[in-house]
Design a protein around this motif. Structure first.
Motif, PDB file in Angstrom:
ATOM      1  N   VAL A 143      -5.041  72.914   5.236  1.00  0.00           N
ATOM      2  CA  VAL A 143      -4.621  71.754   4.705  1.00  0.00           C
ATOM      3  C   VAL A 143      -3.219  72.013   4.408  1.00  0.00           C
ATOM      4  N   PHE A 144      -2.979  72.994   3.521  1.00  0.00           N
ATOM      5  CA  PHE A 144      -1.668  73.305   3.413  1.00  0.00           C
ATOM      6  C   PHE A 144      -0.393  73.594   4.566  1.00  0.00           C
ATOM      7  N   GLY A 145      -1.272  74.222   5.548  1.00  0.00           N
ATOM      8  CA  GLY A 145      -0.498  74.206   6.919  1.00  0.00           C
ATOM      9  C   GLY A 145      -0.010  72.755   7.377  1.00  0.00           C
ATOM     10  N   ILE A 146      -1.129  71.925   7.417  1.00  0.00           N
ATOM     11  CA  ILE A 146      -0.731  70.620   7.868  1.00  0.00           C
ATOM     12  C   ILE A 146       0.315  69.827   6.857  1.00  0.00           C
ATOM     13  N   GLY A 147       0.095  70.075   5.712  1.00  0.00           N
ATOM     14  CA  GLY A 147       1.026  69.364   4.727  1.00  0.00           C
ATOM     15  C   GLY A 147       2.313  69.659   4.819  1.00  0.00           C
ATOM     16  N   PHE A 148       2.506  71.020   4.761  1.00  0.00           N
ATOM     17  CA  PHE A 148       3.924  71.812   4.875  1.00  0.00           C
ATOM     18  C   PHE A 148       4.624  71.397   6.299  1.00  0.00           C
ATOM     19  N   LEU A 165      -0.315  63.466   1.447  1.00  0.00           N
ATOM     20  CA  LEU A 165      -1.731  63.531   1.206  1.00  0.00           C
ATOM     21  C   LEU A 165      -2.330  65.020   1.202  1.00  0.00           C
ATOM     22  N   PRO A 166      -1.820  65.655   2.418  1.00  0.00           N
ATOM     23  CA  PRO A 166      -2.537  66.880   2.539  1.00  0.00           C
ATOM     24  C   PRO A 166      -2.229  67.976   1.688  1.00  0.00           C
TER      25      PRO A 166
END
Length: 419
Positions: free
Chosen positions: A25-30, A36-37
């Motif tokens: 999730v952190f990888g997708i968000g950054f 949201l992620p």
């Protein structure tokens, strides 16, 4: 690094999945810079930190105590344990898994408790001891974790303690052995601390003497306390010889020839020691074990302690043991041989004692009925024909009926002697 990974993630799938999900999730968000992620990642991260703190706090301020009513019991008796868990912290403890480590069969000491602040819980564990032996109870392990089982911490309280389970000693109302040949009355009397019908004299009272031994006429005449002294009647020694040769025994668990043999030895020892006879015992298991002939409850306790841990691991045939120890016995001795051996050498060893004038009785455990070597009934017939009192015990026999000296025939009752 591998040890850390194995201890942290390798055994906890929930923690592994949540950690991987957080990183994804952190990888997708950054990478997408989408809010949201990122918020979901921070929520998962804070959840992991909260779960770790919950587990750490749940393991603080605990105290566990275990009390046991006895360290020595007999097969068929129940051992009672009192387990108490105390929370000395002001914070509550939830979902604590308490388990006592033990190798005692049928022992179940697992419990899940929740404690409020400054609270305690206690419960009782009753375990019926169904197998003889030396067992270990303890230590007590307490496992604390978070509601999602992401983290857990195990704590150990106390140490291992030993429990000795004596074999069952049955009542044998109809068992007896041939009396030994004794010399004339009074030649072998000796002083004893037991109270017998034979008062031999008087002496002054000493601290510890029983009141029922005071001789009141002499006390009144002299003005000082006097007590009676006693002598033992001439009586033969009785020896129990137990066969622990590994190649002679068969069966598994409770339905094994060794369990029937040990129960027979304990029952016979209880019978004759209860009659104030002088009884000794010997066997060759992991080593040669000898208990010199003596009387009283302490002698029975010594025998039960040896019988509790006896296992058929010896490599000395019963015929060899009898031949080596035969100089120990004479015409004033009765020897009871308990064996699962049915070969010719075993029968010859028993008959050789009888030919020397030793009074011999045999208890044969029929190994064939336990799935072992055949020949028990033939050995019973051979020894009976030689004039040796012989009882045959098969799997499923009532021990009290099988050991019937008057009948002298194999018992065939329907319920096991050890049931």
């Amino acid at each position: 690094m591998r040890r850390f990974y194995g201890a942290t993630f390798g055994r906890r799938r929930s923690l592994t999945l949540v950690t991987i999900l957080t990183l994804v999730v952190f990888g997708i968000g950054f990478s997408t810079n989408f809010w949201l992620p990122l918020r979901l990642g921070y929520l998962l991260l804070f959840g992991l930190i909260a779960a770790a703190m919950w587990t750490w706090l749940s393991s603080r301020g605990l105290q566990v105590r275990m009390r046991r009513d006895s360290e020595r019991v007999q097969v068929g008796q129940t051992i009672t344990e009192q387990l108490q868990v105390t929370n000395r912290s002001r914070l509550g403890k939830y979902w604590l898994e308490v388990e006592e480590e033990s190798d005692l069969p049928q022992h179940q000491a697992e419990h899940v408790v929740s404690l409020g602040g400054r609270a305690r819980r206690q419960w009782r564990v009753d375990t019926e001891c169904r197998r003889r032996g030396l067992f270990t109870l303890g230590p007590v392990h307490v496992r604390a974790g978070d509601p999602f089982d992401l983290f857990h911490k195990s704590m150990t309280f106390g140490g291992p303690q030993q429990l000795l389970v004596y074999p069952r000693a049955e009542e044998l109302p109809r068992y007896s052995v041939p009396p030994a040949n004794l010399p004339g009355e009074g030649r072998f009397r000796r002083r004893t601390h037991y109270v017998t019908p034979n008062a031999s004299g008087l002496r002054e009272y000493a601290p510890g003497d029983s009141v029922n031994r005071i001789h009141w006429p002499s006390t009144l005449r002299t003005g000082r306390l006097h007590v009676k002294t006693f002598e033992l009647d001439p009586a033969s020694q009785l020896w129990i010889v137990l066969d622990m040769n590994r190649s002679d025994h068969a069966g598994t668990d409770d339905e094994a020839t060794v369990e029937y043999a040990v129960t027979a030895a304990a029952s016979i020892a209880r019978l004759f020691l209860g009659q104030n006879r002088s009884v000794g015992m010997m066997m060759f298991a992991d080593r040669f074990r000898l208990i010199d002939a003596d009387r009283g409850n302490q002698q029975l306790t010594r025998m039960l302690e040896d019988l509790a841990v006896a296992q058929p691991v010896g490599d000395v045939p019963i015929s060899t043991l009898l031949a080596q120890q035969s100089p120990r016995w004479g015409r004033h001795t009765t020897v009871i041989v308990i064996t699962a051996a049915s070969d010719r050498r075993a029968c010859d060893g028993i008959r050789a004692l009888a030919q020397r004038g030793v009074q011999v009785a045999a208890v044969l455990i029929d190994a064939a009925s336990f799935g072992g070597r055949a020949g028990g009934e033939e050995a019973w017939t051979t020894l009976r024909a030689s004039g040796v009192q012989t009882n045959l015990v098969a799997q499923g026999d009532f021990l009290a009926e099988a050991l019937d000296a008057a009948a002298g025939t194999p018992g065939r009752a329907g319920v096991g002697a050890l049931a």
